[in-house]
Enzyme design. Structure first.
Site: not given
Ligand code: F0G
Length: 463
Positions: A78, A130-131, A221, A264, A388, A455
Site C-alpha cells: 500500500y 484540451f477537453t 501538459d 500516450k 474533434r 463528445f
Molecule cells: N492532455 C492531453 C493533451 C490529452 O491528449 C489528454 C487525453 C489528457 C490531457 C487527459 O489525459 O485521458 O489520461 O485523462 N487525451 C485522450 C485523447 C483522451 O484521445 O486525445 P487522460
C-alpha cells in the site's frame, strides 16, 4: 555506408512482433446497424464492432516485452512501493522535475493541480484548450483563455510550430487582469486539438523570460512531449544533432511543473502523474491526492502499472522509436495528400486530422460535419476515428452557447507500435472511398447531450 545509416533510410519499426491480437471483421450491414445503435457516436461502439481502431492513441499502445516483464516485478504494498521509487527516479532523470505524484491518468493529475493552483476568478492562458484540462480549470473556478498563434486555427497554414504561444496575446491578458490573477500558463507539447502540432524551444524560452518577469508559473501538459521533441530536432535550427532525450529534458527545464497522461507517449495502458519543482505545491498536491486518487506513492495505480510506466518512459525517448512512430503517421498522411484529401498541415505527431469543413462543404457546422464523417468512415470500412470539432468543443460555461471552433476535424489517431503499414493502406483506401462519395453524407442532429465532456456520450441521428 555504416549499418546504422542503412537502417535510417526508412522509418521501419525498430521492433518485431512477438504476440498478436486478432481483430474483428464485419459486414457493411452490421456496421450500419452498429453505428445507428451507437447514436452515431464512435465512442459508443463496442470494440468488437471495430476493425482498425484509430479512435485514440491513449492507452492503446503495445507494451514491450521489457514492460511486461516489469509488470511481474509489481510491488503491491500500500505504501512506499519500490516501483514508485523507480518511477520517481525515471521522471527525475528524463524530465528533470523534482517532486512526483502518480495519478490514475492525466485528468486525475489535472484535477489535483487545478485545485491546488487555481482560485475562483483566475485566468489560465494556454496554447489551445484540451477537453479535460479546460474542464478541470473551470471546475476549480478558473477561466481558460486561448493564446496560441492564429496559424494554429488555420488547417492550411504550414507554420512549422503551430503550437507556439502568441506572446502579445499573453501580454494583453496580463495588462487586463494583472499577473496575480494568472496562476500559471498551461503549455501543451504536441498540441492535440491543433492536430498534434509542436511548440518550438525558441518560443518556450521567450515565454519563460516573460513569465519569469511577471512571476507566473508555466505548467506543462507533457502528454506527448517526445513527439514534440522529435519535431524540434527535425525543424528547429540548432537541434539536428541533439537527441530526443536531450530535447525532452530541455523542454521540461523551461517549465515549473507538469501533468502527464502516460497513456500516450509513455507507452502504458493506464497511468499518469503530476510533477513539480516547488515544495509548497508538492505538499498541497500530495495532501489532496489522498482524497481523490490514493496515497502519494501510488496515486490510483498498482505497483506493476508504475513499473511499466517507468520502463515506458525510457523507451519513449529513444530516437529510433520516435522516428518510426512519427514516420508511420506521416506515411498515412502522405497517402491522403496524394489523393487530395483535405487534412491539417503540417502532418502532426500522433494522427492525421481530416478537415471536415473542406471534406463536407455542403454541411453547416451546426450539422456536426466531423461527427457525420467519423460515422461514415466507420460504416465504409470498420475504421474507428474521433470527432474533434464542435461536439468536442462543448458549450461556453457562461453563456451556454456552442463554441464554434475554427477547426472541425476528424482525428485518425495512430496507436503506438500496434498497426502495420498494410493497415495504414487500408485506412487510406477507406478515406479516399468516402471522399469520392462525400456528397451523399448528410448532417446530424444531437438528440442527447451530457453536461460534461459531451463528445464521449452524446447521441445523434441523421437529419
Ligand atoms: N492532455 C492531453 C493533451 C490529452 O491528449 C489528454 C487525453 C489528457 C490531457 C487527459 O489525459 O485521458 O489520461 O485523462 N487525451 C485522450 C485523447 C483522451 O484521445 O486525445 P487522460
Amino acid at each position: 555506408m555504416k549499418s546504422k545509416e542503412l537502417v535510417q533510410r526508412s522509418w521501419a519499426e525498430p521492433y518485431k512482433i512477438k504476440m498478436v491480437e486478432l481483430v474483428h471483421m464485419t459486414t457493411a450491414a452490421e456496421r450500419k446497424k452498429a453505428i445507428e445503435d451507437a447514436g452515431y457516436n464512435t465512442f459508443l461502439l463496442r470494440s468488437k464492432q471495430v476493425y482498425i481502431d484509430l479512435l485514440t492513441d491513449s492507452g492503446t499502445s503495445a507494451m514491450s516485452d521489457r514492460q511486461w516483464a516489469g509488470m511481474m516485478l509489481g510491488d503491491e504494498s500500500y505504501a512506499g512501493s519500490e516501483n514508485f521509487y523507480h518511477l520517481e527516479a525515471t521522471i527525475r532523470k528524463y524530465y528533470g522535475y523534482k517532486y512526483v505524484i502518480p495519478a490514475h491518468q492525466g485528468r486525475g493529475a489535472e484535477n489535483i493541480l487545478s485545485k491546488v493552483l487555481i482560485k475562483p476568478g483566475d485566468i489560465i492562458p494556454g496554447n489551445m484548450y484540451f477537453t479535460t484540462t479546460r474542464l478541470h480549470q473551470e471546475l476549480a473556478g478558473g477561466r481558460f483563455v486561448d493564446i496560441i498563434i492564429d496559424e494554429a486555427h488555420d488547417p492550411l497554414s504550414e507554420h512549422p510550430f503551430k503550437g507556439n504561444v502568441d506572446l502579445k496575446k499573453l501580454e494583453a491578458l496580463v495588462k487586463e487582469y494583472g499577473s496575480k490573477k494568472i496562476p500559471y500558463v498551461c503549455i501543451a507539447t504536441s498540441v492535440n486539438m491543433a492536430g498534434g502540432q509542436p511548440i518550438s524551444l525558441q518560443n518556450l524560452r521567450a515565454l519563460r523570460d516573460f513569465t519569469k518577469k511577471h512571476k507566473i508559473k508555466i505548467i506543462h501538459d507533457m502528454t506527448r512531449v517526445a513527439e514534440n521533441a522529435y519535431f524540434i530536432r527535425m525543424k528547429e535550427k540548432g537541434y539536428k544533432n541533439k537527441s530526443v532525450r536531450e530535447i525532452v529534458h530541455e523542454i521540461c527545464s523551461l517549465t515549473d511543473g507538469a501533468t502527464m497522461s502516460a497513456k500516450k507517449d509513455a507507452l502504458v495502458n493506464i497511468g499518469g502523474f503530476l510533477a513539480v519543482n516547488d515544495k509548497k505545491t508538492y505538499e498541497e498536491a500530495s495532501n489532496l491526492v489522498v482524497v481523490y486518487e490514493g496515497l502519494h506513492t501510488y496515486g490510483g495505480l498498482a505497483g506493476r502499472d508504475m513499473e511499466a510506466m517507468a520502463i515506458g518512459i525510457t523507451e519513449s525517448v529513444d530516437d529510433d522509436h520516435i522516428r518510426a512512430r512519427v514516420g508511420q503517421v506521416e506515411y498515412l498522411g502522405n497517402k491522403l495528400l496524394e489523393k487530395k484529401v483535405p487534412i491539417v498541415l503540417p502532418i502532426g505527431g500522433h494522427g492525421i486530422f481530416i478537415d471536415a469543413k473542406r471534406f463536407l462543404p455542403h454541411l453547416k457546422q451546426k450539422q456536426f460535419p466531423a461527427q457525420a464523417l467519423a460515422a461514415a468512415l466507420y460504416v465504409d470500412s470498420g475504421v474507428r476515428t474521433m470527432e474533434r470539432g464542435i461536439v468536442s468543443a462543448g458549450r461556453n460555461a457562461d453563456t451556454g452557447d456552442h463554441y464554434y471552433p475554427e477547426l472541425e476535424l476528424v482525428r485518425l489517431t495512430v496507436p503506438r507500435r500496434v498497426y502495420t503499414q498494410a493497415h495504414m493502406d487500408v485506412v487510406a483506401e477507406s478515406v479516399v472511398e468516402v471522399f469520392k462519395k462525400r456528397k451523399s453524407i448528410s448532417g446530424l442532429k444531437m438528440i442527447f447531450e451530457p453536461k460534461y465532456l459531451r463528445f464521449f456520450q452524446a447521441r445523434f441521428k441523421p437529419l
